[in-house]
Structure formats: C-alpha cells, structure tokens
Design a protein around this motif. Structure first.
Motif, PDB file in Angstrom:
ATOM      1  N   LEU B 267       0.839  -1.196   0.000  1.00  0.00           N
ATOM      2  CA  LEU B 267       0.000   0.000   0.000  1.00  0.00           C
ATOM      3  C   LEU B 267       0.877   1.249   0.000  1.00  0.00           C
ATOM      4  O   LEU B 267       0.659   2.189  -0.763  1.00  0.00           O
ATOM      5  N   GLY B 268       1.895   1.234   0.867  1.00  0.00           N
ATOM      6  CA  GLY B 268       2.799   2.374   0.964  1.00  0.00           C
ATOM      7  C   GLY B 268       3.482   2.656  -0.355  1.00  0.00           C
ATOM      8  O   GLY B 268       3.593   3.805  -0.792  1.00  0.00           O
ATOM      9  N   VAL B 271       0.714   4.033  -2.866  1.00  0.00           N
ATOM     10  CA  VAL B 271       0.113   5.332  -2.563  1.00  0.00           C
ATOM     11  C   VAL B 271       1.164   6.412  -2.316  1.00  0.00           C
ATOM     12  O   VAL B 271       1.182   7.438  -2.986  1.00  0.00           O
ATOM     13  N   PHE B 272       2.059   6.167  -1.367  1.00  0.00           N
ATOM     14  CA  PHE B 272       2.942   7.262  -0.939  1.00  0.00           C
ATOM     15  C   PHE B 272       4.108   7.484  -1.894  1.00  0.00           C
ATOM     16  O   PHE B 272       4.529   8.604  -2.117  1.00  0.00           O
ATOM     17  N   ILE B 273       4.637   6.405  -2.452  1.00  0.00           N
ATOM     18  CA  ILE B 273       5.806   6.577  -3.315  1.00  0.00           C
ATOM     19  C   ILE B 273       5.387   6.796  -4.761  1.00  0.00           C
ATOM     20  O   ILE B 273       5.802   7.745  -5.413  1.00  0.00           O
ATOM     21  N   SER B 355      10.128  -5.545   9.507  1.00  0.00           N
ATOM     22  CA  SER B 355      10.988  -5.256   8.356  1.00  0.00           C
ATOM     23  C   SER B 355      10.288  -5.552   7.031  1.00  0.00           C
ATOM     24  O   SER B 355      10.624  -4.977   6.012  1.00  0.00           O
ATOM     25  N   ALA B 356       9.295  -6.436   7.060  1.00  0.00           N
ATOM     26  CA  ALA B 356       8.654  -6.843   5.791  1.00  0.00           C
ATOM     27  C   ALA B 356       8.041  -5.661   5.027  1.00  0.00           C
ATOM     28  O   ALA B 356       8.305  -5.518   3.828  1.00  0.00           O
ATOM     29  N   PRO B 357       7.241  -4.795   5.674  1.00  0.00           N
ATOM     30  CA  PRO B 357       6.639  -3.711   4.876  1.00  0.00           C
ATOM     31  C   PRO B 357       7.688  -2.726   4.352  1.00  0.00           C
ATOM     32  O   PRO B 357       7.469  -2.072   3.340  1.00  0.00           O
ATOM     33  N   LEU B 358       8.827  -2.650   5.062  1.00  0.00           N
ATOM     34  CA  LEU B 358       9.850  -1.680   4.657  1.00  0.00           C
ATOM     35  C   LEU B 358      10.609  -2.136   3.415  1.00  0.00           C
ATOM     36  O   LEU B 358      11.215  -1.340   2.710  1.00  0.00           O
ATOM     37  N   LEU B 359      10.564  -3.455   3.169  1.00  0.00           N
ATOM     38  CA  LEU B 359      11.207  -4.013   1.979  1.00  0.00           C
ATOM     39  C   LEU B 359      10.626  -3.361   0.722  1.00  0.00           C
ATOM     40  O   LEU B 359      11.348  -3.002  -0.203  1.00  0.00           O
TER      41      LEU B 359
END
Lengths: 380, 428
Positions: B267-268, B271-273, B355-359
């Motif tokens: 999602l990040g 949407v954000f990037i 750490s998974a979502p930051l990947l």
C-alpha cells in the motif's frame, strides 16, 4: 498533563509535515538490483563515498529481475539510476525500457561469479559431472528408451556407481533468485545437452515445427507444452524454448530443498548435515573455506583461476546498467561507474577480487573502461 | 436416605484423591510450560550474547608512520584540499613494509597490508587534516585492525585450524604475535560500532545509522498513529451513535489488526511513493506505513481502556455541570491514559521489529550515511540485522548478534518508558 502531551504531539506532526515539503531532487546515486552483485557494489559505493566528495550511493538488493523492472519504469529522480544484474538484460526488458522512455542504457560488464556446489568438510569431496547433476535434480529425465519420466533417482549411486550411496539432498536458493536461474541454465541445461535427443531438440529453429513436434513425441513431451508456449508468447517456439521448459525444471519431490536466499544459512545447514550438498555463490565458498568444500565439476574445481578462465562450467557474467538520461543530472553516477571499472577495484589485485569477484581479463577490462568513459549506448 | 448420603460421602472421599492428583498434575504442566519458555529464552539469549559480545571490543595496531610530505606528494604547507586528496593508502603500506623489512614477495606484501583496516587511511587523513603540523613528523599511530586480524587477536581463530581452511595465514599470525610482544596491539571498547553507519568491512560497520533511522521512523509513526488512534477511540467510544455503520467500522478495525504487515508495505509503495512521489527509502514513508499498521492496535487497546473507566466518574462530572467534551478530556482520558499508553507502546514495539513492509518501500538498502532527518535515505534496526546476517564476511556474524542486542536494548528502554509513564499517570 494532557495539554502538554497534545502540544508535543502537534509539534511532532507539524515537524513531519514540514519535512514532507522538501524538494524531490536527489543528491546521491540510487542503485537497485541483483543480490549477487550487491556485495561488490556496496564495497565500491563505500570506497567511493569515503574517498570522494560525493555522497555514498544507496543500494537496494531487489534481485536482478526486480531491479530491471524498477530501472525501466521511467526517467526521473524517483527511479533508480543504476541497476545491478547477475545476467544480461533480456530483450523483453530492454523493450520495456525503451517504451518507458529509458532509451539510452549503458551496459557495464564487471566480472564473473561462479556457482559452487559444495558440501561439509567433514564428508569427502565430491567429483561430479554436469550430466550427473542434471540426472539428480531435473524434474523429468529420460529413461532407458529415451522417454521422459519423473525423476526416479533417490541416492547418488543410482545415477553413477562411482558416486557415494547417500540420499540426494541438495539445498539451494528459491525460484526468485538469480543464482537459481543461473544454476538451472548452466548446470541442468548444460547436463541435459549431454543427452543426444535433448541436444538435437534444442538445435531446431522455430520454422522447423514438424521436427520439433516429432522430437517431442520421441521424448514423450505432451504436445500441450508446444501449444501452451504459442498461447502465452503469441509465437512459435524454437527447439531451445521447449528444451528450456523441460531441462530447466528442478524436481519438487523433496530432493531439492529450497533453503531461502540467505547463503550463510545454507552454509550452516551443510555444516550440520554432512550428507547434503548446497548451491551458493562462489564468494560464500571463498569466505567459508574452513567449513565447506566445493565439488569438482566435470573435473574442474571451483577457484578464482578456473572461473576466470571459463574452465569451471557453472559460472556466469555480472553486469550493471546505467541510465544515460540521469548522468549529469544526479551527481556522481559516471564517477561511481569509473570507480567500479578502475584498475584499483576490478583488476586482479583490486579490492573486488579480494571480496570474491572473478576479475575480467585485461582486454575486457580495457574495453569496459573505454565504454564507461564514452557512455556507450547498448543496442539490442 | 441416610444410606445414600453416606454413599455420596464415600464417593466424594474416593474421588477426592483423584481430583487432588488432577490439580497437582495441572500445576506441574503449568510449571513445565513456564520452564520450557525460560529454557528457550535462556538458550536464545545465551547464543546471542555469547556471539555478540566480541563485537563490542575493537582491536588496534600501532604502526610507526613517517608522515613524509614527499611520500604523500604534497607540500609541507599543504592546503586542506591538497591533504584530502593525498595518497595515505600507500603511506600506510610503506610504513608497514618498513616495520617488517623481511617481507619481499608480492603475495606476502598483500597479506601484510591486510593487517590494517581500509578505514585506517581515512582515519589518518582526518587526523592530518585536523592537525596539519603532523606533516613531516614520524609518529606511532594506532590503526584499526582488519577484521580477520582482529579475529586472531580476539582468539576467535587459532592455529589449530589447518592453514588452508582459514583466512588468517600463519605468517600473518606470526606478525601479529610479534606486534603483540612489542605492545603494539590494544583492545578497546568499540566506539565505531555506535558512531558510524553501515560498512562492508566488518570492523568499520556501525549501528548508528540504523538506530537513528529506527528512531526517526518511530517518531513519525508515533506522531501519526497516537493522536489519530486515541481520537478515533474516544470518538467511537464516547460520541459515536451505536448503529450498523459504527458496527461495520468496528469489525473493519478488528480485521485490519490481523492484516499481514507486507500488505501495508505494498500500500505504501502504491500510494505514498508512486502516487504522492515521496522519496524512496525515507523514514517518513516508513513511519507512515508503520503507523497504518499500528493504528488498529492503538484504537482497540485505547477503546478497551476507555471502556474500563468507571461510569461513576463520567456521571459525577456531568452531574456537576461539565460538558461532554470536558468530561472526556478532564476526567475519562486521564484515568484511561495508563491503558492507552501500554497499548501504544505495544504497537510501537511491533513497529520497531517490523521489516517486511519496509522491503517494499526501499528501506532494505545499503546506506552508509547516518540520516539527519525524516527524508534522508535510511534503514532500520531489524533490516540492518537482516543485511548483516546475509553478508559473506565472517566478521559480520558477531555484528549481527550485537545488533540484535542493541535492538533488544531499545525495546527494553521503550518498555521501561511505558512503565514510568504509566506510574506517573496512575499517581494522579
């Protein structure tokens, strides 16, 4: 108390809001791509950051395919400037780049990487041929009549009496890994070519539909494989394409164990289980020489020299690709590439071979340096 | 009748023993479960601490360096710019050769150079930059040892292992022994580890960048998730009407808490990037993504804490003429605060270990520079642990465990903060 807390929070929100407005331009190089090239690229990035006035590049390890996808997405500060790859860019990826406006791409060959097939030092060193590896690990192999059957081999001496009588147990990377792709292509594909029927199949051109189909019939490959290719790709397959689908499939009945992308983990598992074999990059073999030993393949032991000479059969070239449109816009791209291609880094005495990269020959290196200097565009 | 009663008593008497035994058995199972938990925890901690402790010391070697202006190729009154471009690497190499004049062949020389870290040349450069009067002087200078040499000095690698199988060769060991006899080696607390960012040389790698990255990320997460979460909980609990819509919202929040974290990463990214074009790899985006992840936790625990506030407090406040808003902010929230804080800290601790979502948003990357703000490229502690665990150099094994210790220290600190805050609010 509540009021103070709310005040502090409002401040924090405001602070992150302000940061938000900052400009988009980047002052450091952004690199993505192969996990195999990552250890080398990071070393160069670190030296580059320490010794020049540029900021050290940021490097993400996304895998070769993932890196090229990000790289080809377009031009602009939000996309990476460089992508590392443990294989050459594919035609389809190149076309993707072109259609997204990434027209000028510079290819830099940086050296070679060997894939080691290794076991624990507590067990005797294994000497094996590519054909044995194919017969041990491919999903389907030809039986005595030349018909493809699901791989029946359970222990190594089923394949070749000279091999030990232990169970076939090979730990390797999962399908998302470039190492796995390279292993399938070089070891399994290489071994399959030693079987005459498969070798002839791989030689046919896409126009020889009849020959391909009769070869498939002889091998017992269902015609549906041919049709599936036509449907998915929208064109007739070459013999080589059918060969790839057959020869590059790894068996899924437990003899090949997917041990994750972490090569250190495979080394640890090998240490615990002396009967197992493991597949990983040569740099890990080089670093863990006290724990594991590389198997001799087709009579060649993996070493710096045998991989650089091309004698060791399971080795592959490593590349990185530069987006020309970003050179000059984002500071340090060409300088970073020059540092990578410098003799200090890439020659035989350089610091990259010390980290396990198999260096280019002198002529190749000179060519690469010239290409980087002139930003030679890749044509495909 | 009486007979029956006696029979019952006899029955109870007979079953009593069985029931007591059952209770004893259950207690024993309970003790065993606790014991098993402790054993696992102890084994884990012991493994991490024993592997990680060596990372907190670093080894230095003293080298006699003649900071010769000719060898550096600069004038004796060199400007800062000139010094920073000077070749300190070959100066260190020649100094090493002078200390061991019997080393002749090229291979041996390369092994000799490998005793000191590549960071030594930059340290020396910075030293001369800070004090240009050093130019032209001969001095003993403590230089950081290469990680392989350090592993011998720390006693992690010994001569028992056959030479072919280890990276530190016999002659390197001889040189190191000689240096040790001359008192030219020293072991000290590893300040590099706490002051520098990531590096590909184990002896130069530090946790500072990841620590600061984690801090910035959590700051953003807290700044977003805490107010939004608490206000959402207050509204849902105190003001919202009870109807289908609020029921639906409640079910959704509960389900959101169970969504795998990688989904928030995707999602990040989208949407954000991709849409808002925020910078990749920045704590800002990481913090936003993690705040989405922690929001449900905070809302659920905050609602439970607000629910637990005794109705008599509300009624008393309303009774003396407070408005609904005043009741909530002056009376209900302060009482519920300890519970809300506990929930928030649990949520934050979850976010810290993620750490998974930051990947997906590019925070799993090699970043050398310590981030100075929320939009600088940075990584976080769990990611740093993962990256080090994946590095081929042997020296990173101890760094990995040390980084885990730092992460756990961070967690303990956060929990301690939660306890202190809770105590303070409870006293009121």
């Amino acid at each position: 108390m509540i009021k103070q807390l709310l005040g502090a929070m409002a401040l924090a929100v405001g602070f992150s809001g302000v940061a938000n407005v900052q400009a988009q331009g980047r002052d450091s190089v952004s690199i993505v791509g192969s996990s195999t090239v990552y250890p080398f690229a990071t070393v160069v990035a670190e030296r580059f950051g320490r010794s020049t006035s540029f900021k050290a590049p940021k490097i993400e390890s996304t895998g070769s395919g993932g890196g090229l996808k990000l790289f080809c997405k377009g031009v602009g500060a939000g996309t990476p400037d460089i992508t590392n790859s443990s294989r050459r860019i594919k035609k389809s990826e190149y076309d993707d780049c072109q259609s997204n406006g990434v027209t000028d791409v510079i290819e830099v060959l940086i050296g070679y990487d060997g894939i080691a097939i290794a076991n624990s030092r507590r067990a005797p060193q294994l000497a094996i041929s590519l054909k044995d590896l194919y017969l041990a690990l491919a999903k389907d192999i030809p039986d005595a009549d030349g018909q493809l059957i699901p791989n029946p081999h359970q222990s190594w001496n089923d394949i070749n009496p000279a091999l030990p009588a232990t169970k076939i147990e090979v730990m390797g990377p999962p399908p998302t890994s470039g190492t796995r792709d390279a292993f399938a292509e070089l070891a399994l594909g290489g071994g399959a070519k030693s079987i005459p029927a498969l070798k002839t199949l791989s030689g046919f051109d896409s126009s020889q539909e009849q020959e391909i189909k009769s070869a498939m019939e002889q091998l017992g490959i269902p015609v549906s494989v041919y049709q599936a290719y036509v449907e998915s790709k929208g064109k007739k397959p070459k013999g080589k394409d059918i060969f790839k689908t057959v020869a590059y499939s790894v068996r899924e009945d437990g003899a090949y164990i997917e041990a994750g992308e972490n090569d250190n983990l495979i080394v640890q598992k090998l240490e615990a289980n002396p009967n197992a074999l493991g597949i990983f990059g040569f740099s890990f073999l080089d670093e863990n020489g006290d724990k594991v030993q590389g198997s001799v393949i087709d009579g060649v032991e993996p070493s710096f020299d045998t991989i650089a000479d091309g004698d060791y059969p399971v080795s592959r070239p490593l590349y990185f690709y530069i987006k020309s449109a970003h050179v000059g816009r984002i500071p340090g791209i060409q300088e970073y590439a020059m540092e990578f291609a410098s003799a200090k880094a890439m020659s035989e005495d350089g610091y990259l071979p010390e980290k396990g990269l198999i260096p280019l020959s002198k002529e190749e290196l000179a060519q690469v340096q010239a290409d980087v200097k002139s930003l030679k565009r890749l044509e495909m | 009748m009486t007979k029956d009663r006696f029979k019952n008593t006899a029955l109870i008497q007979a079953s009593l023993k069985k029931r007591y035994a059952r209770e004893r058995r259950f207690q024993m199972y309970g003790k065993l479960a606790v014991l098993a938990g402790f054993v696992f925890l102890f084994v884990l901690l012991f493994d991490i601490v024993s592997k990680g402790t060596p990372a907190f010391t670093q080894q230095h070697i003293s080298i006699a360096v003649n900071i010769d202006v000719d060898a550096l190729g600069v004038s004796s009154t060199a400007s800062q710019d000139e010094i920073s471009k000077a070749d300190f690497s070959s100066l260190i190499k020649s100094s090493l050769r002078e200390m061991f004049p019997d080393v002749k062949s090229r291979g041996d020389k390369r092994q000799l150079y490998r005793l000191v870290s590549i960071g030594a040349e930059y340290d020396l450069r910075d030293k001369v930059l800070a004090d240009p009067t050093l130019l032209g002087k001969k001095q003993d200078i403590w230089m950081l040892a290469h990680s392989q040499a350090a592993s011998y000095l720390k006693g992690q690698i010994t001569r028992v292992i056959p030479e072919a199988e280890r990276k530190v060769k016999n002659q390197q060991m001889d040189w190191l022994d000689r240096l040790r006899e001359q008192g030219r080696t020293k072991s000290s607390f590893n300040t590099t580890f706490f002051t520098y960012g990531d590096s590909r040389e184990p002896e130069l790698a530090g946790i500072r960048a990841a620590l600061q990255g984690s801090l910035f990320t959590l700051m953003v997460t807290f700044a977003l998730a805490f107010p939004i979460g608490v206000f959402a909980a207050v509204y849902l609990e105190e003001f919202a009407p009870r109807n289908r819509l609020t029921d639906l919202i409640e079910i959704n929040i509960n389900n959101l808490a169970a969504v795998p974290s990688i989904v928030f990463g995707l999602l990040g990214l989208a949407v954000f990037i991709n849409f808002f074009e925020l910078p990749r790899s920045a704590p800002l985006v990481g913090g936003i993504v993690l705040s989405l992840m922690t929001l449900p936790t905070i809302i659920i625990t905050s609602r439970a804490a607000i629910q637990a506030v005794s109705p008599s407090i509300r009624e008393a406040a309303l009774g003396v003429g407070a408005s609904k808003l005043q009741t909530v902010f002056h009376h209900v929230l302060p009482v519920a605060m300890p519970g809300i804080l506990t929930g928030s800290i649990i949520g934050m601790a979850q976010a810290l270990g993620e750490s998974a979502p930051l990947l997906m948003i590019g925070m799993v990357a090699f970043i050398m520079d310590v981030p100075g703000g929320v939009t600088d490229s940075s990584t976080v502690l769990p990611v740093q642990i993962y990256l080090w665990a994946d590095s081929p150099e042997r020296g990173f094994t101890e760094k990995t465990s040390a980084a885990i210790m730092v992460l756990m220290g961070f967690l303990i600190l956060m929990n301690a903060l939660a306890i202190i805050l809770r105590k303070r609010f409870e006293l009121k």
